[in-house]
Design a protein around this motif. Sequence first.
Motif, short mmCIF file in Angstrom:
data_model
loop_
_atom_site.label_atom_id
_atom_site.label_comp_id
_atom_site.label_asym_id
_atom_site.label_seq_id
_atom_site.Cartn_x
_atom_site.Cartn_y
_atom_site.Cartn_z
N ALA A 54 18.77 54.44 7.36
CA ALA A 54 18.43 53.59 8.51
C ALA A 54 18.30 52.13 8.09
N VAL A 55 17.67 51.88 6.96
CA VAL A 55 17.51 50.50 6.47
C VAL A 55 18.87 49.92 6.15
N ARG A 56 19.67 50.67 5.42
CA ARG A 56 21.00 50.18 5.05
C ARG A 56 21.84 49.89 6.29
N ASP A 57 21.84 50.80 7.26
CA ASP A 57 22.64 50.61 8.47
C ASP A 57 22.14 49.42 9.29
N GLY A 58 20.83 49.22 9.32
CA GLY A 58 20.29 48.06 10.02
C GLY A 58 20.75 46.76 9.38
N ARG A 59 20.77 46.73 8.07
CA ARG A 59 21.22 45.52 7.37
C ARG A 59 22.72 45.30 7.55
N VAL A 60 23.47 46.37 7.64
CA VAL A 60 24.90 46.23 7.94
C VAL A 60 25.06 45.59 9.32
N MET A 61 24.24 46.00 10.27
CA MET A 61 24.33 45.43 11.61
C MET A 61 23.97 43.95 11.61
N VAL A 62 22.99 43.56 10.80
CA VAL A 62 22.63 42.15 10.72
C VAL A 62 23.79 41.34 10.15
N VAL A 63 24.38 41.81 9.07
CA VAL A 63 25.51 41.10 8.47
C VAL A 63 26.66 41.04 9.47
N ASP A 64 26.91 42.13 10.16
CA ASP A 64 27.97 42.16 11.17
C ASP A 64 27.71 41.12 12.26
N HIS A 65 26.47 41.02 12.70
CA HIS A 65 26.11 40.03 13.71
C HIS A 65 26.33 38.61 13.19
N LEU A 66 25.93 38.37 11.96
CA LEU A 66 26.08 37.04 11.38
C LEU A 66 27.55 36.65 11.22
N LEU A 67 28.41 37.63 11.02
CA LEU A 67 29.84 37.35 10.83
C LEU A 67 30.59 37.18 12.15
N ASP A 68 30.01 37.62 13.25
CA ASP A 68 30.69 37.59 14.55
C ASP A 68 30.46 36.23 15.22
N PRO A 69 31.50 35.42 15.34
CA PRO A 69 31.31 34.11 15.95
C PRO A 69 31.01 34.18 17.45
N LEU A 70 31.30 35.31 18.07
CA LEU A 70 31.04 35.47 19.50
C LEU A 70 29.78 36.29 19.77
N ALA A 71 28.95 36.48 18.75
CA ALA A 71 27.76 37.30 18.91
C ALA A 71 26.75 36.64 19.84
N TRP A 72 25.89 37.46 20.38
CA TRP A 72 24.84 37.02 21.29
C TRP A 72 24.07 35.86 20.68
N GLY A 73 23.90 34.80 21.43
CA GLY A 73 23.10 33.68 21.00
C GLY A 73 23.85 32.63 20.19
N LYS A 74 25.12 32.85 19.90
CA LYS A 74 25.86 31.90 19.08
C LYS A 74 26.70 30.92 19.90
N LEU A 75 26.79 31.14 21.19
CA LEU A 75 27.65 30.29 22.00
C LEU A 75 26.89 29.30 22.86
N GLY A 76 25.60 29.23 22.70
CA GLY A 76 24.81 28.29 23.49
C GLY A 76 24.54 28.83 24.88
#
Length: 151
Positions: free
Chosen positions: A92-114
């Motif tokens: 669960a910890v590993r998968d959660g951290r994968v999701m965080v990295v995935d979010h950080l890499l996604d330029p269209l992720a929630w909260g990144k477009l203003g």
Amino acid sequence: MSEFHQDVMGVVTERIEDRFQMPLADLRRAVEAAPQAHPDATSVVHWYGLLAESQDALDTAEDALIEALGTQPGELDDVTMELAHQVNAAVAVRDGRVMVVDHLLDPLAWGKLGPGGWRRGDSDARRAPALPTSRPALPGTRGIPARGATR
């Protein structure tokens, strides 16, 4: 490290390298040299490090569980069950951290477009309010006596 875990880390590493157009080792060195130069890269490298730590913890927990399972014929004892729970928690910890990295890499992720970014559209496309903002007209009050008034 199992083949699946190598695949998880390999896929994340590949995504990071594609996003920043450089090998991960070079990106780490660049972030260490100038952490304020590119905040996105700094965040990704930080979370990748946390991801690697959690993957190591998962590997350790799995190895302990496999060892315990190899010595136990039949029903599992409490110690082995606790090891199984540790493996689940580590996943669960590993998968959660994968999701965080995935979010950080996604330029269209929630909260990144203003403002309005969640619509994934032009934030200036709709400037008018969504609902009418003027006060509604009150119904006519003629013929209705005021409360407490007598005629």
